[in-house]
Design a protein around this motif. Structure first.
Motif, PDB file in Angstrom:
ATOM      1  N   SER A  43      -0.091  -1.236   9.719  1.00 54.67           N
ATOM      2  CA  SER A  43      -0.047  -1.917   8.621  1.00 54.67           C
ATOM      3  C   SER A  43      -1.349  -3.051   8.740  1.00 54.67           C
ATOM      4  CB  SER A  43       1.276  -2.619   8.588  1.00 54.67           C
ATOM      5  OG  SER A  43       1.476  -3.526   9.911  1.00 54.67           O
ATOM      6  N   LYS A  44      -1.753  -3.506   9.849  1.00 60.02           N
ATOM      7  CA  LYS A  44      -2.748  -4.341   9.958  1.00 60.02           C
ATOM      8  C   LYS A  44      -4.110  -3.703  10.133  1.00 60.02           C
ATOM      9  CE  LYS A  44      -0.512  -8.494  10.609  1.00 60.02           C
ATOM     10  NZ  LYS A  44      -1.007  -9.653   9.807  1.00 60.02           N
ATOM     11  N   TRP A  45      -4.050  -2.618  10.713  1.00 58.85           N
ATOM     12  CA  TRP A  45      -5.390  -1.777  10.903  1.00 58.85           C
ATOM     13  C   TRP A  45      -5.859  -0.839   9.636  1.00 58.85           C
ATOM     14  CZ3 TRP A  45      -3.789  -0.558  16.659  1.00 58.85           C
ATOM     15  CH2 TRP A  45      -3.885  -1.713  17.432  1.00 58.85           C
ATOM     16  N   GLY A  46      -4.663  -0.559   8.972  1.00 56.43           N
ATOM     17  CA  GLY A  46      -5.186   0.670   8.110  1.00 56.43           C
ATOM     18  C   GLY A  46      -5.104   1.964   9.023  1.00 56.43           C
ATOM     19  N   LYS A  47      -5.677   3.045   8.228  1.00 56.10           N
ATOM     20  CA  LYS A  47      -5.793   4.364   8.888  1.00 56.10           C
ATOM     21  C   LYS A  47      -7.313   4.788   9.015  1.00 56.10           C
ATOM     22  CE  LYS A  47      -5.433   6.446   4.236  1.00 56.10           C
ATOM     23  NZ  LYS A  47      -6.785   7.103   4.304  1.00 56.10           N
ATOM     24  N   GLN A  48      -7.632   5.891   9.712  1.00 55.06           N
ATOM     25  CA  GLN A  48      -8.722   6.189  10.233  1.00 55.06           C
ATOM     26  C   GLN A  48      -9.509   6.919   9.116  1.00 55.06           C
ATOM     27  OE1 GLN A  48      -8.625   7.643  14.758  1.00 55.06           O
ATOM     28  NE2 GLN A  48      -6.631   8.216  13.597  1.00 55.06           N
ATOM     29  N   ASP A  49      -9.929   6.246   8.205  1.00 52.03           N
ATOM     30  CA  ASP A  49     -10.675   6.760   6.820  1.00 52.03           C
ATOM     31  C   ASP A  49     -11.917   7.411   6.999  1.00 52.03           C
ATOM     32  OD1 ASP A  49      -8.828   5.745   4.856  1.00 52.03           O
ATOM     33  OD2 ASP A  49      -9.846   3.617   5.161  1.00 52.03           O
ATOM     34  N   GLU A 104     -21.516  -5.693  10.085  1.00 54.86           N
ATOM     35  CA  GLU A 104     -20.379  -5.402  10.271  1.00 54.86           C
ATOM     36  C   GLU A 104     -19.991  -4.013  10.017  1.00 54.86           C
ATOM     37  OE1 GLU A 104     -15.971  -6.666   7.737  1.00 54.86           O
ATOM     38  OE2 GLU A 104     -17.819  -7.827   7.294  1.00 54.86           O
ATOM     39  N   VAL A 105     -18.971  -3.625  10.956  1.00 59.45           N
ATOM     40  CA  VAL A 105     -18.781  -2.192  10.919  1.00 59.45           C
ATOM     41  C   VAL A 105     -17.104  -2.041  10.917  1.00 59.45           C
ATOM     42  CG1 VAL A 105     -20.767  -1.400  12.285  1.00 59.45           C
ATOM     43  CG2 VAL A 105     -18.390  -2.281  13.500  1.00 59.45           C
ATOM     44  N   ASP A 106     -16.957  -0.980  10.475  1.00 62.99           N
ATOM     45  CA  ASP A 106     -15.231  -0.452  10.230  1.00 62.99           C
ATOM     46  C   ASP A 106     -14.430  -0.479  11.858  1.00 62.99           C
ATOM     47  OD1 ASP A 106     -12.961   0.571   8.674  1.00 62.99           O
ATOM     48  OD2 ASP A 106     -13.141   2.273  10.345  1.00 62.99           O
ATOM     49  N   PHE A 107     -13.425  -1.130  11.686  1.00 64.12           N
ATOM     50  CA  PHE A 107     -12.583  -1.419  12.863  1.00 64.12           C
ATOM     51  C   PHE A 107     -12.102  -0.226  13.510  1.00 64.12           C
ATOM     52  CE2 PHE A 107      -8.579  -2.147  15.182  1.00 64.12           C
ATOM     53  CZ  PHE A 107      -9.102  -3.013  15.899  1.00 64.12           C
TER      54      PHE A 107
END
Length: 538
Positions: A304-310, A512-515
């Motif tokens: 819920s906080k990180w999202g998914k591996q898009d 900035e890069v994707d978490f």
């Protein structure tokens, strides 16, 4: 007092001098034109497969092999189709400082002989080799001296592995021949005594040499060969498990089942069902490796906080939220097979998952993503793809490194993970999600604080004066929302005076890069990191 004249006449001052080191990537079906060097040449293989031809003799090339070519010897390297070939090449001289008043090069050494030499454990060898390569262009006199010291350390390591007398070399060759015999005649009921007799080597010598070569004792290696062959038969035939066990050399089906599950984590029957049908795999936060092997998971995990591996592009695959959903939710997708990394029990019970489908706890050594890829491939029946995937990554990383050497030479880099709790600085080339890619694969220079503060840990929180000292030329950052109470709380640090006064911030060199792309050990995520770096630095 001893004088120079009192030294033994047999005393020799032999010095090995590094002249150059190169990293060579040879495309598939490629052929490196014949070379005849005036100096010693040493090849350390890092990827792909092929052949080296030296004065008419052929040797097989693959990762982990090392070769010495004496001065004046012609050699050609040929890569195999679809695999390519990559290796480091050292050029060096051997000087005898004691023979004359002036240094004299010699074409002989008590340590080296022409052809293949042992470099095991390869992890220790390649660590020194890569350190030498990273620092080959340094302009700092002390660091250049250290690089020559590293070369001496490498030679010392190789000398210790290869100073055996001719008798020992013959014993090693005999054991290698017996290993080839095992691979061809694995169905036979071998004992260690029979294998030692075949090689004409005393049993205790045989077992020691065998383990040096393969990393395993003889019977464990034999069973591994049998299980590999059984895996193929399970996928390509309808033979009964009893018949397959008998065919590959197991005279007991129960023992076959036990050894098979011990190696692969599932029974032969489960293996056959999973791989002959379209396996419905659930592999939370291991999806990177599954997708790299060409398999689409039945459901992908999210937070819920990180999202998914898009970055994996699984836009059509259903999502399960580990922070909100449970095993009952997962059961709707009817997974046939579950792969778990450590720590999954924070969200779902291992016992409940095991009741839902056969569950395998994969030992994920994290920084060693190659090992995780290999283990995942073994479970999913895709072992044949592993080396090509690794070679493609290494070739991509090498090409990127060459480009970055031209664009950011002498500039420093750091990676930061920012949350509501503070700023974490990530480690150097050997630890963490980012260091092995940024500083080892791409050869970027870490800011001095990286080595000073992190050392053997993966990350450390930067506080007060440490943040003010972070005058890196380039900063890569990502935001962790897990500890945020309000939206955007983790970004408040960007408004502080200490942040705004950092050189990279003032110069606009913060990226900035994707978490989830960067906080990941997968091979696909590493490839995306290279893409992100190239977009802003190349």
């Amino acid at each position: 007092m001893r004088t120079k004249e009192s030294l033994s006449p047999n005393y020799r001052s032999i010095v090995h001098v590094l002249l150059d080191i190169r990293y060579i990537v040879q495309p598939s079906d490629g052929r490196q034109n014949g070379q005849v060097n005036a100096d010693y040449s040493m090849l350390v293989m890092t990827g792909g497969t092929g052949t080296i031809i030296m004065d008419g003799s052929e040797f097989h090339l693959e990762r982990g092999r090392c070769f010495i070519v004496k001065p004046g010897t012609a050699f050609i390297t040929v890569s195999e189709a679809k695999r390519g070939l990559s290796y480091y090449q050292f050029l060096f001289k051997i000087w005898d400082l004691h023979r004359t008043d002036e240094c004299e090069q010699i074409n002989g050494s008590q340590f080296f002989y022409e052809g293949e030499i042992s470099c095991r454990p390869f992890s220790q060898c390649i660590e020194i080799v890569e350190a030498i390569y990273r620092n080959r262009h340094t302009k700092e006199e002390l660091e250049a001296f250290y690089n020559h010291v590293r070369f001496q350390e490498l030679l010392r390591f190789l000398f210790q592995q290869n100073r055996s007398d001719q008798s020992s070399l013959l014993k090693r060759q005999a054991v290698e021949n017996s290993i080839e015999h095992i691979q061809q005649h694995y169905q036979m009921p071998w004992t260690v005594e029979q294998l030692a007799d075949l090689a004409d080597v005393a049993r205790w010598h045989y077992t020691r040499i065998f383990k040096e070569i393969t990393g395993q004792i003889p019977l464990d290696y034999l069973n591994g060969v049998r299980i590999d062959r059984a895996s193929q038969l399970l996928l390509t035939t309808d033979d009964r498990l009893f018949d397959i066990a008998q065919h590959v050399g197991f005279n007991n089906e129960y023992y076959f089942n036990r050894r098979f599950k011990q190696k692969l984590g599932i029974t032969p029957g489960q293996y056959r069902r999973h791989h002959r049908n379209h396996t419905r795999v659930f592999a939370p936060f291991l999806e990177d490796f599954v997708v790299a092997l060409g398999i689409t998971p039945v459901v992908q995990c999210s937070h819920s906080k990180w999202g998914k591996q898009d970055y994996l592009g699984l836009h059509h695959v259903p999502v399960i939220d580990l922070a909100a959903d449970d095993v009952d939710t997962l059961s709707r997708y009817k997974p046939d097979f579950i792969m778990l990394d450590k720590g999954m029990d924070k969200w779902m019970s291992y016992d409940q998952l095991g009741m839902l489908a056969p569950t395998y706890h994969i030992n994920h050594p994290e920084e060693d993503w190659r090992m995780t890829l290999q283990r995942t491939a073994e479970l999913l029946g895709k072992s044949g793809m592993v080396q090509e995937i690794i070679t493609q990554y290494e070739q991509k990383a090498h090409a990127a490194k060459q480009a970055l050497m031209r664009s950011v030479r002498g500039q420093t880099v750091a990676f930061l993970r920012i949350s509501a709790l503070g700023i974490s600085l990530y480690s150097g080339p050997d630890h963490g999600y980012t260091g092995p890619v940024l500083y080892k694969d791409l050869g970027l220079a870490p800011h001095p604080l990286v080595g000073e503060l992190t050392k053997n840990i993966r990350k450390i929180v930067l506080e007060g004066e440490w943040l003010e000292r972070l005058d890196a030329d380039h900063l890569f950052i990502t935001f962790d929302k897990r500890h945020s109470i309000t939206e955007g709380e983790e970004r408040k640090i960007l408004q502080s005076q200490s942040w705004l006064e950092l050189p990279a911030v003032m110069n606009g060199f913060v990226y900035e890069v994707d978490f989830l792309t960067w906080m990941n050990y997968g091979i696909l995520s590493h490839g995306k990191k290279i893409d992100d770096v190239m977009k802003v630095l190349a």
